[in-house]
Design a protein around this motif. Structure first.
Motif, PDB file in Angstrom:
ATOM      1  N   LYS A   6       8.650  -2.810   4.165  1.00 40.15           N
ATOM      2  CA  LYS A   6       8.730  -3.890   3.180  1.00 40.15           C
ATOM      3  C   LYS A   6       7.411  -4.177   2.475  1.00 40.15           C
ATOM      4  N   TYR A   7       6.286  -3.704   3.031  1.00 38.53           N
ATOM      5  CA  TYR A   7       4.999  -3.937   2.391  1.00 38.53           C
ATOM      6  C   TYR A   7       4.705  -2.834   1.377  1.00 38.53           C
ATOM      7  N   PRO A   8       4.251  -3.189   0.166  1.00 43.61           N
ATOM      8  CA  PRO A   8       3.915  -2.152  -0.816  1.00 43.61           C
ATOM      9  C   PRO A   8       2.630  -1.420  -0.429  1.00 43.61           C
ATOM     10  N   VAL A   9       2.494  -0.196  -0.904  1.00 42.04           N
ATOM     11  CA  VAL A   9       1.303   0.618  -0.639  1.00 42.04           C
ATOM     12  C   VAL A   9       0.305   0.367  -1.766  1.00 42.04           C
ATOM     13  N   PRO A  10      -0.887  -0.175  -1.459  1.00 42.09           N
ATOM     14  CA  PRO A  10      -1.883  -0.368  -2.520  1.00 42.09           C
ATOM     15  C   PRO A  10      -2.466   0.973  -2.954  1.00 42.09           C
ATOM     16  N   VAL A  11      -2.631   1.133  -4.256  1.00 39.83           N
ATOM     17  CA  VAL A  11      -3.184   2.373  -4.805  1.00 39.83           C
ATOM     18  C   VAL A  11      -4.601   2.078  -5.293  1.00 39.83           C
ATOM     19  N   PRO A  12      -5.631   2.668  -4.656  1.00 37.88           N
ATOM     20  CA  PRO A  12      -7.016   2.398  -5.073  1.00 37.88           C
ATOM     21  C   PRO A  12      -7.336   3.048  -6.411  1.00 37.88           C
ATOM     22  N   GLY A  14      -8.926   5.490  -9.008  1.00 33.77           N
ATOM     23  CA  GLY A  14      -9.226   6.913  -8.890  1.00 33.77           C
ATOM     24  C   GLY A  14      -8.071   7.735  -8.357  1.00 33.77           C
ATOM     25  N   VAL A  15      -6.982   7.084  -7.952  1.00 37.52           N
ATOM     26  CA  VAL A  15      -5.801   7.787  -7.450  1.00 37.52           C
ATOM     27  C   VAL A  15      -4.666   7.581  -8.442  1.00 37.52           C
ATOM     28  N   THR A  16      -4.030   8.686  -8.842  1.00 35.51           N
ATOM     29  CA  THR A  16      -2.887   8.597  -9.748  1.00 35.51           C
ATOM     30  C   THR A  16      -1.649   9.123  -9.032  1.00 35.51           C
ATOM     31  N   LEU A  17      -0.547   8.408  -9.195  1.00 37.88           N
ATOM     32  CA  LEU A  17       0.728   8.799  -8.604  1.00 37.88           C
ATOM     33  C   LEU A  17       1.710   9.126  -9.714  1.00 37.88           C
ATOM     34  N   ALA A  18       2.493  10.173  -9.518  1.00 39.79           N
ATOM     35  CA  ALA A  18       3.506  10.572 -10.491  1.00 39.79           C
ATOM     36  C   ALA A  18       4.789  10.917  -9.748  1.00 39.79           C
ATOM     37  N   LEU A  19       5.897  10.449 -10.278  1.00 40.14           N
ATOM     38  CA  LEU A  19       7.202  10.710  -9.685  1.00 40.14           C
ATOM     39  C   LEU A  19       7.983  11.609 -10.631  1.00 40.14           C
ATOM     40  N   ASP A  40      17.677   8.810   0.813  1.00 40.13           N
ATOM     41  CA  ASP A  40      17.936   7.522   1.445  1.00 40.13           C
ATOM     42  C   ASP A  40      17.077   6.391   0.903  1.00 40.13           C
ATOM     43  N   VAL A  41      16.008   6.722   0.159  1.00 36.61           N
ATOM     44  CA  VAL A  41      15.091   5.687  -0.322  1.00 36.61           C
ATOM     45  C   VAL A  41      14.827   5.817  -1.815  1.00 36.61           C
ATOM     46  N   ASP A  42      14.439   4.708  -2.426  1.00 36.64           N
ATOM     47  CA  ASP A  42      13.985   4.675  -3.812  1.00 36.64           C
ATOM     48  C   ASP A  42      12.512   4.307  -3.813  1.00 36.64           C
ATOM     49  N   VAL A  43      11.749   4.920  -4.706  1.00 38.36           N
ATOM     50  CA  VAL A  43      10.323   4.634  -4.831  1.00 38.36           C
ATOM     51  C   VAL A  43      10.071   4.125  -6.238  1.00 38.36           C
ATOM     52  N   GLU A  44       9.342   3.013  -6.323  1.00 37.76           N
ATOM     53  CA  GLU A  44       9.009   2.420  -7.613  1.00 37.76           C
ATOM     54  C   GLU A  44       7.496   2.296  -7.710  1.00 37.76           C
ATOM     55  N   ILE A  45       6.924   2.921  -8.755  1.00 39.77           N
ATOM     56  CA  ILE A  45       5.478   2.885  -8.957  1.00 39.77           C
ATOM     57  C   ILE A  45       5.170   1.765  -9.944  1.00 39.77           C
ATOM     58  N   LYS A  46       4.380   0.790  -9.465  1.00 37.20           N
ATOM     59  CA  LYS A  46       3.950  -0.318 -10.319  1.00 37.20           C
ATOM     60  C   LYS A  46       2.491  -0.096 -10.691  1.00 37.20           C
ATOM     61  N   ALA A  47       1.849  -1.094 -11.261  1.00 36.24           N
ATOM     62  CA  ALA A  47       0.475  -0.957 -11.767  1.00 36.24           C
ATOM     63  C   ALA A  47      -0.491  -0.431 -10.702  1.00 36.24           C
ATOM     64  N   SER A  48      -0.660  -1.131  -9.610  1.00 39.16           N
ATOM     65  CA  SER A  48      -1.624  -0.696  -8.605  1.00 39.16           C
ATOM     66  C   SER A  48      -1.003  -0.645  -7.213  1.00 39.16           C
ATOM     67  N   GLU A  49       0.316  -0.457  -7.144  1.00 38.18           N
ATOM     68  CA  GLU A  49       0.975  -0.350  -5.853  1.00 38.18           C
ATOM     69  C   GLU A  49       2.280   0.419  -5.974  1.00 38.18           C
ATOM     70  N   VAL A  50       2.765   0.876  -4.837  1.00 39.54           N
ATOM     71  CA  VAL A  50       4.019   1.621  -4.766  1.00 39.54           C
ATOM     72  C   VAL A  50       4.944   0.885  -3.811  1.00 39.54           C
ATOM     73  N   ALA A  51       6.165   0.628  -4.266  1.00 37.74           N
ATOM     74  CA  ALA A  51       7.150  -0.066  -3.439  1.00 37.74           C
ATOM     75  C   ALA A  51       8.247   0.917  -3.048  1.00 37.74           C
ATOM     76  N   VAL A  52       8.643   0.858  -1.779  1.00 37.32           N
ATOM     77  CA  VAL A  52       9.714   1.703  -1.263  1.00 37.32           C
ATOM     78  C   VAL A  52      10.859   0.794  -0.847  1.00 37.32           C
ATOM     79  N   ILE A  72       3.631   7.904   2.290  1.00 32.92           N
ATOM     80  CA  ILE A  72       2.987   7.634   0.999  1.00 32.92           C
ATOM     81  C   ILE A  72       1.605   7.026   1.227  1.00 32.92           C
ATOM     82  N   ASN A  73       1.502   6.109   2.181  1.00 29.59           N
ATOM     83  CA  ASN A  73       0.209   5.503   2.489  1.00 29.59           C
ATOM     84  C   ASN A  73      -0.786   6.564   2.966  1.00 29.59           C
ATOM     85  N   SER A  74      -0.336   7.507   3.790  1.00 31.90           N
ATOM     86  CA  SER A  74      -1.210   8.588   4.262  1.00 31.90           C
ATOM     87  C   SER A  74      -1.642   9.492   3.114  1.00 31.90           C
ATOM     88  N   MET A  75      -0.743   9.741   2.165  1.00 34.51           N
ATOM     89  CA  MET A  75      -1.092  10.549   0.995  1.00 34.51           C
ATOM     90  C   MET A  75      -2.182   9.869   0.172  1.00 34.51           C
TER      91      MET A  75
END
Length: 177
Positions: A6-12, A14-19, A40-52, A72-75
């Motif tokens: 339930k917690y979003p993954v913060p994106v620091p 210098g890191v770019t995510l693409a789906l 089984d899951v949906d991923v939504e990329i927001k401004a500086s975080e990723v929600a699953v 995703i957090n480990s990536m």
């Protein structure tokens, strides 16, 4: 309910995510990692975080919710700061050195062990009894460290062998007369 998912993954910075379809790609200063997402899951990329979020309410979707969030957090951590496993070698005559693309280990056998360093992994030996395994993929760093440790794991009487830096060896008392 997943407490991890339930917690979003913060994106620091210098890191770019693409789906792209069901593949999530993370790019950072230490490289690029890809993750194939389950259905089984949906991923939504927001401004500086990723929600699953889970797609359904069944058990499999809820378990994959937390697992996907952790992956995703480990990536994100891997491409921004990387992962390190430090190892120590204990024993008379036991030593390690990096020669070219191989890690050469002398672990008390009649021959030296040559471990080919995989792509994406950096191994350094500051001292002959210290090994540092570094890389951006957490699973690969752990696997390489486990393979090196498996050549001669620490034994319980004198503690000789290859061990992780923070590992506690349960010591046994020797034979008595």
């Amino acid at each position: 309910m997943s407490r991890v998912g339930k917690y979003p993954v913060p994106v620091p910075a210098g890191v770019t995510l693409a789906l792209a379809g069901r593949t999530l790609t993370a790019k950072g200063k230490l490289g690029e990692l890809k993750l194939d997402l389950t259905d089984d899951v949906d991923v939504e990329i927001k401004a500086s975080e990723v929600a699953v979020s889970p797609r359904r309410t069944d058990r499999r979707a809820r378990t994959m919710w937390g697992t996907t969030r952790s992956l995703i957090n480990s990536m994100v951590t891997g491409v921004s700061t990387g992962f390190v496993k430090a190892m120590e070698i204990n024993g008379t005559g036991y030593r390690a050195a990096v020669q070219g693309n191989d890690l050469v280990l002398a672990l008390g056998y009649s021959h030296e062990i040559r471990y080919p360093i995989p792509k994406g992994i950096k191994i350094t030996c500051e001292k002959p009894t210290a090994i540092k395994v570094e890389g951006s993929d957490k699973r690969q760093v752990g696997q390489v460290a486990a393979e090196i440790r498996a050549y001669r794991g620490p034994e319980p009487y004198k503690g000789k062998g290859v061990k992780y830096e923070n590992e506690q060896i349960l010591r046994k008392e020797g034979k008595k007369k």
